[in-house]
Motif scaffolding. Structure first.
Motif, PDB file in Angstrom:
ATOM      1  N   ALA A  21       1.124  -1.255  -0.121  1.00  0.00           N
ATOM      2  CA  ALA A  21      -0.332   0.344   0.159  1.00  0.00           C
ATOM      3  C   ALA A  21       0.613   1.617  -0.185  1.00  0.00           C
ATOM      4  O   ALA A  21       0.754   2.769  -0.828  1.00  0.00           O
ATOM      5  CB  ALA A  21      -1.074  -0.529   0.882  1.00  0.00           C
ATOM      6  N   THR A  75     -11.648  -6.488  -1.018  1.00  0.00           N
ATOM      7  CA  THR A  75     -11.332  -4.301  -0.774  1.00  0.00           C
ATOM      8  C   THR A  75     -10.312  -4.124  -0.862  1.00  0.00           C
ATOM      9  O   THR A  75     -10.224  -2.421  -1.013  1.00  0.00           O
ATOM     10  CB  THR A  75     -11.631  -4.134   0.723  1.00  0.00           C
ATOM     11  OG1 THR A  75     -11.352  -5.421   1.834  1.00  0.00           O
ATOM     12  CG2 THR A  75     -13.279  -4.865   1.579  1.00  0.00           C
ATOM     13  N   ASP A  76      -9.660  -4.538  -1.229  1.00  0.00           N
ATOM     14  CA  ASP A  76      -8.017  -4.007  -1.440  1.00  0.00           C
ATOM     15  C   ASP A  76      -8.023  -3.568  -3.183  1.00  0.00           C
ATOM     16  O   ASP A  76      -7.615  -2.637  -3.687  1.00  0.00           O
ATOM     17  CB  ASP A  76      -7.298  -5.072  -1.107  1.00  0.00           C
ATOM     18  CG  ASP A  76      -5.990  -4.443  -0.912  1.00  0.00           C
ATOM     19  OD1 ASP A  76      -5.367  -3.162  -0.844  1.00  0.00           O
ATOM     20  OD2 ASP A  76      -4.192  -4.819  -1.724  1.00  0.00           O
ATOM     21  N   CYS A  78     -10.684  -2.423  -4.442  1.00  0.00           N
ATOM     22  CA  CYS A  78     -11.546  -1.897  -4.181  1.00  0.00           C
ATOM     23  C   CYS A  78     -10.734  -0.400  -3.676  1.00  0.00           C
ATOM     24  O   CYS A  78     -10.766   1.164  -4.170  1.00  0.00           O
ATOM     25  CB  CYS A  78     -12.759  -1.654  -4.098  1.00  0.00           C
ATOM     26  SG  CYS A  78     -14.097  -2.908  -4.379  1.00  0.00           S
ATOM     27  N   ARG A  79     -10.156  -0.322  -2.757  1.00  0.00           N
ATOM     28  CA  ARG A  79      -8.963   0.739  -2.533  1.00  0.00           C
ATOM     29  C   ARG A  79      -7.600   1.167  -3.882  1.00  0.00           C
ATOM     30  O   ARG A  79      -8.206   2.360  -4.212  1.00  0.00           O
ATOM     31  CB  ARG A  79      -8.146   0.204  -1.412  1.00  0.00           C
ATOM     32  CG  ARG A  79      -9.141   0.542  -0.520  1.00  0.00           C
ATOM     33  CD  ARG A  79      -7.951  -0.167   1.003  1.00  0.00           C
ATOM     34  NE  ARG A  79      -8.767  -0.290   2.002  1.00  0.00           N
ATOM     35  CZ  ARG A  79      -9.273  -1.286   3.165  1.00  0.00           C
ATOM     36  NH1 ARG A  79      -8.258  -2.305   2.413  1.00  0.00           N
ATOM     37  NH2 ARG A  79      -9.850  -1.455   4.053  1.00  0.00           N
ATOM     38  N   CYS A  80      -7.673   0.153  -3.733  1.00  0.00           N
ATOM     39  CA  CYS A  80      -7.170  -0.049  -6.253  1.00  0.00           C
ATOM     40  C   CYS A  80      -7.479   1.371  -6.994  1.00  0.00           C
ATOM     41  O   CYS A  80      -7.054   2.374  -7.574  1.00  0.00           O
ATOM     42  CB  CYS A  80      -6.263  -1.078  -6.410  1.00  0.00           C
ATOM     43  SG  CYS A  80      -5.113  -1.791  -5.384  1.00  0.00           S
TER      44      CYS A  80
END
Length: 99
Positions: A21, A75-76, A78-80
Motif C-alpha cells: 500500500a 476490498t484491497d 476496491c481501494r486500488c
C-alpha cells in the motif's frame, strides 16, 4: 497522455493491488509520467513507444499485470480502483483549470 478509459483504470488497479500500500501512490505517479512520455513519442513518431505503449495508462502497465480482474468484494482491489479514479480525476480537474 491519452484519454483514460475503463480498461485503463482496471489495468492500473490490478497492477497496484500487487504492490504494498505504501508504494502505490508513487507507482501511480510513475505510470502517469510514462503514459505522458509514450504519448509524446507516439505523436512525434506515429508509432507506440516500444516499452510504454501508445500513451494510455493500460499501455504502460499491461505487460506487468498478471491474472484476472479480482471481484469487487475484494476490498484491497476496491481501494486500488478508488486511488486510480481519485488520481485520474485530479488530473482532469488540473487540466480543466489550466484551460
Amino acid at each position: 497522455m491519452r484519454p483514460v478509459l475503463h480498461g485503463d483504470v482496471v489495468a492500473v488497479a490490478r497492477l497496484l493491488r500487487g504492490l504494498p500500500a505504501a508504494a502505490r501512490r508513487t507507482r501511480m505517479l510513475q505510470v502517469i509520467a510514462l503514459a505522458d512520455a509514450a504519448d509524446t513519442h507516439r505523436k512525434q513518431t506515429g508509432r507506440p513507444h516500444p516499452l510504454w505503449g501508445n500513451g494510455s495508462l493500460m499501455g504502460v502497465v499491461l505487460r506487468d499485470v498478471k491474472g484476472s480482474e479480482p471481484p469487487l468484494d475484494d476490498t484491497d482491489y476496491c481501494r486500488c480502483l478508488a486511488m486510480v479514479f481519485d488520481m485520474v480525476s485530479g488530473l482532469s480537474l488540473r487540466s480543466q483549470s489550466l484551460a
